[in-house]
Design an enzyme around this catalytic site. Structure first.
Site, short mmCIF file in Angstrom:
data_model
loop_
_atom_site.label_atom_id
_atom_site.label_comp_id
_atom_site.label_asym_id
_atom_site.label_seq_id
_atom_site.Cartn_x
_atom_site.Cartn_y
_atom_site.Cartn_z
N GLY A 296 12.26 -28.64 8.08
CA GLY A 296 11.03 -27.62 8.90
C GLY A 296 10.97 -26.62 7.24
N ASP A 297 11.85 -26.06 7.05
CA ASP A 297 12.10 -25.00 5.67
C ASP A 297 11.13 -25.66 4.82
OD1 ASP A 297 13.37 -23.73 7.65
OD2 ASP A 297 15.51 -24.84 6.63
#
Length: 300
Positions: free
Chosen positions: A248-249
């Site tokens: 996600g990052d």
């Protein structure tokens, strides 16, 4: 234009386990690796590797000096990171199972020792054409948002990990939301449905925050984005999953970098999906984040 990532810096202790430990169970780990991590650090590295001029602000203890080396190696400016002598660096205990899934215990440490004085000092270096990226692993977020808005900066929020502190923020002042379906439903006070409809949920968020760009990640179902009258869907690039820690990052960093570097929403989402696919095929958080050249050459 500069981007300020005001966020967490963690030491990640990653235990390779056959399954997640159960209540009352003592489980032997097959392997232990120590990595740099924290959503703030990961997203700063993703932004920088995607080609953005990135500044990281946050705090570490004396035990976390090697985190600065990782940021600098990725091209991130670390001049605004405060080193505290009486607080340990934030850390995460991560279980990584045979399917590549993770469960995580966070200890805030220096990430929860941000002072208003530090915030004031940080924002002296930015102006209204700059952007702020925040997550939810540090303290003083309401004050950070207030200072950014006073300057006129655009604000990007990744409300992870989601809790009641997010609802204390002036969410109507956020310009970009990047979040998963569970975080979105919590912001909307929705009960989790049996089947998740990304278009429906992102539409509800868009109704609530019509001036913001909404990017909703849906795991194996890809991602969707609503910005003004534009609605875009993006599928994932399928790979063998090794470790999902920084997926996600990586997506967040690459999507934002794409938009700020002039890409269309569709182009930015596609690039972010490729970068995430590369990241989940590797072990670790920050070390798994690819550089722009790898992403541009990626073929599924």
């Amino acid at each position: 234009m500069k981007i300020l990532s005001f966020g967490s810096l963690n030491i990640d202790y990653v235990y390779k386990v056959p399954h997640f430990v159960k209540k009352g169970e003592t489980l032997s780990a097959e392997e232990l690796n120590v990595y740099t991590g924290g959503k703030g650090l990961n997203q700063s590295i993703a932004l920088s590797r995607a080609g953005m001029e990135t500044y990281h602000a946050g705090a570490i203890g004396m035990d976390g000096l090697f985190l600065l080396d990782q940021l600098k190696e990725a091209g991130v400016n670390t001049d605004l990171v405060k080193i505290l002598e009486d607080v340990r660096t934030g850390n995460a205990i991560i279980q990584n199972d045979e399917e590549g899934d993770n469960c995580i215990i966070l200890f805030g440490g220096a990430n929860q020792a941000i002072s208003k004085e530090q915030v004031d000092e940080v924002f002296e270096h930015f102006k209204n054409e700059d952007y702020l990226l925040i997550q939810n692993e540090i303290n003083e977020l309401p004050y950070i948002v207030k200072k950014a808005k006073e300057i006129g900066m655009k604000i990007i929020l990744n409300p992870s990990p989601m809790n009641e502190k997010i609802k204390e923020l002036p969410l109507d002042q956020i310009n970009y939301f990047l979040l998963n379906e569970i975080e979105a439903m919590q912001i909307l006070d929705m009960e989790e449905p049996k089947e998740i409809d990304g278009k429906y949920i992102s539409g509800l968020l868009h109704q609530k925050f019509p001036e913001a760009t909404i990017v909703l990640t849906l795991g194996s179902e890809g991602s969707v984005c609503i910005s003004g009258d534009e609605y875009v869907e993006q599928s994932i690039y399928k790979v063998k999953t090794v470790d999902t820690t920084a997926a996600g990052d990586t997506y967040t960093g690459y999507f934002i970098a794409g938009i700020l570097n002039g890409k269309t929403i569709k182009e930015a989402m596609d690039t972010a999906s490729k970068a995430s696919a590369i990241a989940v095929s590797r072990q670790g958080a920050a070390p798994s984040i690819p550089c722009l050249e790898e992403v541009e050459e990626y073929k599924n």
